[in-house]
Design an enzyme around this catalytic site. Sequence first.
Site, PDB file in Angstrom:
ATOM      1  N   TRP A 101      49.939  28.718  -8.378  1.00  0.00           N
ATOM      2  CA  TRP A 101      49.276  28.633  -7.072  1.00  0.00           C
ATOM      3  C   TRP A 101      49.203  29.980  -6.383  1.00  0.00           C
ATOM      4  O   TRP A 101      48.244  30.259  -5.664  1.00  0.00           O
ATOM      5  CB  TRP A 101      49.924  27.562  -6.187  1.00  0.00           C
ATOM      6  CG  TRP A 101      49.582  26.196  -6.704  1.00  0.00           C
ATOM      7  CD1 TRP A 101      50.446  25.278  -7.238  1.00  0.00           C
ATOM      8  CD2 TRP A 101      48.272  25.608  -6.803  1.00  0.00           C
ATOM      9  NE1 TRP A 101      49.761  24.161  -7.649  1.00  0.00           N
ATOM     10  CE2 TRP A 101      48.430  24.330  -7.398  1.00  0.00           C
ATOM     11  CE3 TRP A 101      46.992  26.014  -6.455  1.00  0.00           C
ATOM     12  CZ2 TRP A 101      47.352  23.477  -7.651  1.00  0.00           C
ATOM     13  CZ3 TRP A 101      45.903  25.164  -6.698  1.00  0.00           C
ATOM     14  CH2 TRP A 101      46.103  23.913  -7.288  1.00  0.00           C
ATOM     15  N   ASP A 171      52.868  29.322   1.712  1.00  0.00           N
ATOM     16  CA  ASP A 171      52.281  28.060   1.248  1.00  0.00           C
ATOM     17  C   ASP A 171      53.439  27.124   0.906  1.00  0.00           C
ATOM     18  O   ASP A 171      54.185  27.360  -0.031  1.00  0.00           O
ATOM     19  CB  ASP A 171      51.419  28.343   0.004  1.00  0.00           C
ATOM     20  CG  ASP A 171      50.842  27.079  -0.631  1.00  0.00           C
ATOM     21  OD1 ASP A 171      51.174  25.962  -0.170  1.00  0.00           O
ATOM     22  OD2 ASP A 171      50.067  27.208  -1.602  1.00  0.00           O
ATOM     23  N   LYS A 195      51.062  16.160  -1.305  1.00  0.00           N
ATOM     24  CA  LYS A 195      52.325  16.171  -2.044  1.00  0.00           C
ATOM     25  C   LYS A 195      53.428  15.507  -1.229  1.00  0.00           C
ATOM     26  O   LYS A 195      53.942  14.479  -1.609  1.00  0.00           O
ATOM     27  CB  LYS A 195      52.718  17.601  -2.419  1.00  0.00           C
ATOM     28  CG  LYS A 195      52.063  18.092  -3.698  1.00  0.00           C
ATOM     29  CD  LYS A 195      50.865  18.930  -3.481  1.00  0.00           C
ATOM     30  CE  LYS A 195      50.195  19.327  -4.775  1.00  0.00           C
ATOM     31  NZ  LYS A 195      49.389  20.532  -4.621  1.00  0.00           N
TER      32      LYS A 195
END
Length: 359
Positions: A101, A171, A195
């Site tokens: 990511w 993040d 999530k």
Amino acid sequence: MRKHNFSAGPAALPDAVLRQAQEEFRDWNNTGASVMEHSHRGEHFLQVATEAENDLRNLLDISDDYAVLFMHGGATAQFAAIPLNLLGTAKTANYLESGHWSRRAIKEAEIYCQPNIVAQLNNNKQGINLPPIAQWRIDDKAAYFHCVYNETIDGLELESFPDVNMPLLVDCSSNILSRPMPVERFSVIYAGAQKNIGPAGLAVVIIRRDLLDRAHPLTPSILNYGTVATAKSMHNTPPTFAWYLSGLVFKWLLAEGGLLAMQEKNKRNAASLYETIDSVDLYSNNLAKSVRSKMNIPFLLADERLNKPFLEQADENGLLGLKGHRSVGGMRASIYNAVPIESVQVLVAFMRTFAKEHG
Ligand SMILES: *Cc1c(COP(=O)(O)O)cnc(C)c1O
């Protein structure tokens, strides 16, 4: 029958939340309509929106120095929003490359600037790891420092953050709300919802108010932090159902004892999974112990040919979502807030039985 769900995202939601949503699905709060059928500007939805923000502020202890935004487009939209809003006149921004990511964030940033990669993963006898912070090459003239707290695919969670003389952005898509965190340490905290918060389609952005006025003139208005903050996240129609359901999750978290209670449960779940992986020969996890994620736990089977029977038998035992990401292979158990201790107990028992039969 609902199965034990270890999906990485979209992921398990608390059963109590799903039941409540089901109960009020067609007639919400005796309004004669579902929450999805109400105007986002009507008094009923405005109350949902306000309560969700207040409950999130309570959970994370967010001060009034920060705005809380509910935005479209998941975390990926934020990969673009961040350089658009925060680069200013700088030509570069610092990015830590800790896995999949962060690479995606870097790739998006390359559209707008020349990211400075401060450090990358290495692999030594402790396993996959990051170099110590003292060795990171941080550019002091860069606009900000960006990192991914928990690499959902690689299974790597940062141990600590550098002291930098610029905004520190993180993040937190896969570990937000998994335990308390020092919000004041960061200038921007953001997370896609699917999530550990709620349904896909929503991102939560917690941003220091003094950063709301720096957007590049070409920033699309729905990605402009200042515009979105002024409109209280209603510059256009927000994803109302995702916002509502996330609000139910926040209330559930508060009722369960907040983030300290989640931390306790999540710690227990992670410890029992890693203990199984480390003590049973069939399984391995190749990350350095100090950076092992407490939310997403990848593991390999000693013989790849066992992957298929492992997943088939897991499914027969009511265990869902264990297939690892295609870039890593093997298995991955995501153990977010909505995954109870009993689910991990069933998984661990299955892993031990499977190893005995195939070891
Ligand atoms: C899933 C994930 C993303 C991407 O989220 P989208 O909502 O699909 O854009 C970004 N960062 C992390 C850490 C993630 O886990």
